[in-house]
Write a protein that holds these residues in place. Structure first.
Motif, PDB file in Angstrom:
ATOM      1  N   VAL A   1      59.792  54.697  48.928  1.00  0.00           N
ATOM      2  CA  VAL A   1      59.401  53.928  48.120  1.00  0.00           C
ATOM      3  C   VAL A   1      61.121  54.007  47.221  1.00  0.00           C
ATOM      4  O   VAL A   1      61.577  55.210  46.664  1.00  0.00           O
ATOM      5  CB  VAL A   1      58.660  53.699  46.645  1.00  0.00           C
TER       6      VAL A   1
ATOM      7  N   GLY B   1      58.446  58.312  45.948  1.00  0.00           N
ATOM      8  CA  GLY B   1      59.637  57.685  45.174  1.00  0.00           C
ATOM      9  C   GLY B   1      60.334  58.348  43.701  1.00  0.00           C
ATOM     10  O   GLY B   1      59.566  58.880  43.477  1.00  0.00           O
TER      11      GLY B   1
ATOM     12  N   ILE C   1      59.522  49.721  42.991  1.00  0.00           N
ATOM     13  CA  ILE C   1      57.669  49.990  44.094  1.00  0.00           C
ATOM     14  C   ILE C   1      57.385  48.367  44.373  1.00  0.00           C
ATOM     15  O   ILE C   1      56.493  48.210  45.327  1.00  0.00           O
ATOM     16  CB  ILE C   1      57.188  50.502  43.677  1.00  0.00           C
TER      17      ILE C   1
END
Length: 306
Positions: free
Chosen positions: A177, A27, A6
């Protein structure tokens, strides 16, 4: 600062948050959402106008992630970084980043409907979809209208249907992400086990006897199965011939485990007492077996597991 997937998206996150009141961030587990997002926003000045609040669906996650962030920022837990869970509040007037359970944030909203103390609210692990999380999604949607100029909302998840949430928040942007910290190899059992507890026990001992150093994470369906497997593993490890393989520590991990139980004092063969935590590395020449519910699948990342 931890080198997590990230962190490569810091600029993109900063720009998107600046331009939009609500952002959805998807993510993978281990990408660093829970520990790094609050720090990215803190570095970019959002903590100057209020607290950065990060909700977690479980108490264990709120406490352990707060500990990790305090450690990474080099500050005492309860000062600039703190947490609030049911029956325990480790925050102070200096707190800038606060981890709290969904339920605690809902309680705070009863006494302060606009949640004025917060400049940012991050609803982490929103895919858990508890009743509290769903109510909070409705609550923050109303808050965005009331406090349009001075409140940012981030909704994060590993598996959430981002399109649906984006639609709920007037088509807010979705950031993906990508990236895992390590490649993951999946091997399936060739036959259906009669007892998955016994099957896990056999596999765990095979790994312990044959494989080099590295911790093992075992998922069970609930606290009852965890306790059964922990007991069987301890018995089996004790029965292994001394010196035939490295030492082993067996640690349970589930949502109802009180924080003080996450620290276990063990006696190694050389009779030294060692304090071992689920979130601390093991002593030398020692393997940890962490027996967990799905809390370690999406809410927490345990270092050292191979």
């Amino acid at each position: 600062m931890a080198n997590l997937p990230i962190t490569q998206f810091e600029e993109k996150i900063k720009e998107t948050v600046e331009q939009n009141p609500v952002v959805v961030i998807i993510g993978e587990t281990g990408s660093g959402k829970s520990t790094q997002l609050s720090q990215i926003l803190h570095r970019n000045g959002y903590s100057k106008s209020g607290i950065i609040g990060v909700t977690q669906p479980r108490r264990v996650a709120a406490v352990s992630v707060a500990r990790r962030v305090a450690q990474e920022l080099g500050v005492p837990l309860g000062e600039e970084v703190g947490y609030a869970i049911r029956f325990e509040d480790r925050t102070s007037e200096r707190t800038l980043i606060k981890y709290l359970t969904d339920g605690v944030l809902l309680l705070e909203s009863l006494s302060n409907a606009e949640l004025n103390q917060y400049s940012v609210i991050i609803l982490d692990e929103a895919h858990e979809r508890s009743l509290n999380t769903d109510i909070l999604l409705g609550l923050v949607k109303r808050l965005v209208k009331m406090r349009a100029s001075n409140l940012k909302i981030l909704i994060t998840s590993a598996t959430l249907d981002g399109e649906q949430v984006s639609k709920f928040f007037s088509n807010c942007p979705i950031l993906n992400v990508p990236g895992k910290l390590y490649p993951v190899e999946i091997l399936y059992s060739k036959e259906r086990p009669k007892s998955y507890i016994d099957s896990c026990l056999k596999t765990a001992i095979d790994i312990h006897v044959k494989e080099p150093e590295g911790d093992v994470l075992i998922f069970m369906t609930g606290q009852d199965d965890i306790e059964k497997l922990v007991s069987k593993l301890e018995e089996k490890v004790r029965s292994l011939e001394e010196g035939s393989c490295m030492d082993a520590i067996i640690l349970p991990l589930h949502g109802s485990l009180p924080p003080e139980m996450q620290a276990i004092v063990i006696e190694l063969f050389n009779l030294k007492l060692v304090l071992v935590r689920v979130f601390s590395p093991p002593p030398p020449n020692c393997r940890r077996f962490i027996v967990s519910t799905n809390i370690a699948e999406t809410s927490l990342t345990v270092d050292g597991v191979v």
